[in-house]
Scaffold this motif. Structure first.
Motif, PDB file in Angstrom:
ATOM      1  N   SER A 147       0.900  -1.014  -0.124  1.00  0.00           N
ATOM      2  CA  SER A 147      -0.114  -0.056  -0.033  1.00  0.00           C
ATOM      3  C   SER A 147       0.660   1.241  -0.126  1.00  0.00           C
ATOM      4  O   SER A 147       1.990   1.039   0.521  1.00  0.00           O
ATOM      5  N   LYS A 148       0.403   2.316  -0.529  1.00  0.00           N
ATOM      6  CA  LYS A 148       1.040   3.733  -0.323  1.00  0.00           C
ATOM      7  C   LYS A 148       1.250   3.886   1.089  1.00  0.00           C
ATOM      8  O   LYS A 148       0.374   3.646   1.897  1.00  0.00           O
ATOM      9  N   ILE A 149       2.336   4.618   1.352  1.00  0.00           N
ATOM     10  CA  ILE A 149       2.601   5.269   2.495  1.00  0.00           C
ATOM     11  C   ILE A 149       2.510   6.539   2.607  1.00  0.00           C
ATOM     12  O   ILE A 149       2.764   7.407   1.661  1.00  0.00           O
ATOM     13  N   LYS A 150       2.203   7.057   3.879  1.00  0.00           N
ATOM     14  CA  LYS A 150       1.533   8.625   3.847  1.00  0.00           C
ATOM     15  C   LYS A 150       2.889   9.300   4.164  1.00  0.00           C
ATOM     16  O   LYS A 150       2.990  10.592   3.924  1.00  0.00           O
ATOM     17  N   THR A 151       3.941   8.917   4.895  1.00  0.00           N
ATOM     18  CA  THR A 151       4.938   9.665   5.115  1.00  0.00           C
ATOM     19  C   THR A 151       6.383   9.508   4.370  1.00  0.00           C
ATOM     20  O   THR A 151       7.373   9.678   4.897  1.00  0.00           O
ATOM     21  N   GLY A 152       6.139   8.662   3.323  1.00  0.00           N
ATOM     22  CA  GLY A 152       7.525   8.207   2.587  1.00  0.00           C
ATOM     23  C   GLY A 152       8.176   9.532   2.104  1.00  0.00           C
ATOM     24  O   GLY A 152       7.436  10.638   1.638  1.00  0.00           O
ATOM     25  N   MET A 153       9.128   9.580   2.039  1.00  0.00           N
ATOM     26  CA  MET A 153      10.254  10.504   1.356  1.00  0.00           C
ATOM     27  C   MET A 153      11.511  10.253   0.925  1.00  0.00           C
ATOM     28  O   MET A 153      11.985   8.987   1.284  1.00  0.00           O
ATOM     29  N   ALA A 154      11.983  10.835  -0.147  1.00  0.00           N
ATOM     30  CA  ALA A 154      13.230  10.399  -0.798  1.00  0.00           C
ATOM     31  C   ALA A 154      13.990  11.822  -1.277  1.00  0.00           C
ATOM     32  O   ALA A 154      13.413  12.709  -1.151  1.00  0.00           O
ATOM     33  N   ARG A 155      15.333  11.403  -1.596  1.00  0.00           N
ATOM     34  CA  ARG A 155      16.149  12.273  -2.306  1.00  0.00           C
ATOM     35  C   ARG A 155      16.570  11.471  -3.628  1.00  0.00           C
ATOM     36  O   ARG A 155      17.049  10.422  -3.284  1.00  0.00           O
ATOM     37  N   TYR A 156      16.806  12.187  -4.570  1.00  0.00           N
ATOM     38  CA  TYR A 156      17.578  11.606  -5.718  1.00  0.00           C
ATOM     39  C   TYR A 156      18.613  12.646  -6.258  1.00  0.00           C
ATOM     40  O   TYR A 156      18.498  13.911  -6.136  1.00  0.00           O
ATOM     41  N   LEU A 157      19.705  12.180  -6.586  1.00  0.00           N
ATOM     42  CA  LEU A 157      20.864  12.933  -7.203  1.00  0.00           C
ATOM     43  C   LEU A 157      20.472  13.223  -8.490  1.00  0.00           C
ATOM     44  O   LEU A 157      21.084  14.325  -9.100  1.00  0.00           O
ATOM     45  N   ASN A 158      19.762  12.343  -9.349  1.00  0.00           N
ATOM     46  CA  ASN A 158      19.556  12.703 -10.630  1.00  0.00           C
ATOM     47  C   ASN A 158      18.208  13.264 -10.786  1.00  0.00           C
ATOM     48  O   ASN A 158      17.175  13.105 -10.499  1.00  0.00           O
ATOM     49  N   PRO A 159      18.158  14.470 -11.806  1.00  0.00           N
ATOM     50  CA  PRO A 159      17.263  15.630 -11.890  1.00  0.00           C
ATOM     51  C   PRO A 159      16.040  14.776 -12.536  1.00  0.00           C
ATOM     52  O   PRO A 159      15.110  15.263 -12.059  1.00  0.00           O
ATOM     53  N   ALA A 160      16.179  13.871 -13.280  1.00  0.00           N
ATOM     54  CA  ALA A 160      15.010  13.066 -13.967  1.00  0.00           C
ATOM     55  C   ALA A 160      14.370  12.110 -13.212  1.00  0.00           C
ATOM     56  O   ALA A 160      13.045  12.307 -13.206  1.00  0.00           O
ATOM     57  N   LEU A 161      15.009  11.522 -12.121  1.00  0.00           N
ATOM     58  CA  LEU A 161      14.360  10.620 -11.266  1.00  0.00           C
ATOM     59  C   LEU A 161      13.820  11.654 -10.158  1.00  0.00           C
ATOM     60  O   LEU A 161      12.508  11.336  -9.865  1.00  0.00           O
ATOM     61  N   THR A 162      14.163  12.712  -9.923  1.00  0.00           N
ATOM     62  CA  THR A 162      13.671  13.721  -9.170  1.00  0.00           C
ATOM     63  C   THR A 162      12.048  14.072  -9.487  1.00  0.00           C
ATOM     64  O   THR A 162      11.186  14.163  -8.822  1.00  0.00           O
ATOM     65  N   GLU A 163      12.213  14.582 -10.850  1.00  0.00           N
ATOM     66  CA  GLU A 163      11.054  14.852 -11.630  1.00  0.00           C
ATOM     67  C   GLU A 163      10.111  13.632 -11.562  1.00  0.00           C
ATOM     68  O   GLU A 163       8.732  14.041 -11.340  1.00  0.00           O
ATOM     69  N   GLU A 164      10.411  12.651 -12.221  1.00  0.00           N
ATOM     70  CA  GLU A 164       9.513  11.528 -12.033  1.00  0.00           C
ATOM     71  C   GLU A 164       8.892  11.140 -10.638  1.00  0.00           C
ATOM     72  O   GLU A 164       7.747  10.778 -10.635  1.00  0.00           O
ATOM     73  N   TYR A 165       9.689  11.067  -9.499  1.00  0.00           N
ATOM     74  CA  TYR A 165       9.147  10.263  -8.297  1.00  0.00           C
ATOM     75  C   TYR A 165       8.856  11.256  -7.225  1.00  0.00           C
ATOM     76  O   TYR A 165       8.199  10.852  -6.532  1.00  0.00           O
TER      77      TYR A 165
END
Length: 139
Positions: free
Chosen positions: A119-137
């Motif tokens: 299931s989707k989580i309410k508090t998930g967070m991330a950081r991506y170094l790749n700008p394309a992945l940042t844009e996508e996710y």
């Protein structure tokens, strides 16, 4: 088709693993990187059709509370045959005592993971170094 599941990277054909990554468009994975990420993962599942690797998944866990599943990848010609469900099932069986198992679905595969119990989580967070992945996710 008789798919067998192994939980070891012993005698793995790394070039075949690379072919599978590349078959789904993950072209930055070379044999050296693949060997490193699987060697550092403490939970692995590799699906074989006879002696040919057709898919795999891996996870990293502290062995007590948390785990994260990564890289559930099925060769493009073997997709939609239940192999992904077998791989997820095997990974979760290996992680059966772990109370929290996370994963990040690739775009378009969210429904597959819902069907296998995520299931989707309410508090998930991330950081991506790749700008394309940042844009996508990221929001």
């Amino acid at each position: 088709m008789n798919i067998s599941i192994l939980n070891t990277i012993e005698n793995v054909d790394w070039s075949r693993m690379k072919e599978i990554y590349h078959s789904v468009g993950w072209k930055k994975h070379n044999e050296e990187k693949i060997k490193k990420i699987f060697t550092l993962s403490n939970v692995v599942t590799i699906a074989y059709d006879k002696d040919k690797i057709v898919g795999f998944g891996r996870a990293m866990s502290d062995g007590v509370f948390n785990a994260a599943i990564y890289d559930v990848v099925i060769e493009d010609t073997y997709q939609h045959k239940g192999i992904g469900q077998q791989i997820i099932g095997d990974l979760l069986a290996q992680l059966k005592e772990i109370s929290c198992v996370h994963l990040v679905a690739t775009t378009g595969n969210e429904e597959f993971y819902r069907k296998v119990g995520f299931s989707k989580i309410k508090t998930g967070m991330a950081r991506y170094l790749n700008p394309a992945l940042t844009e996508e996710y990221l929001e």
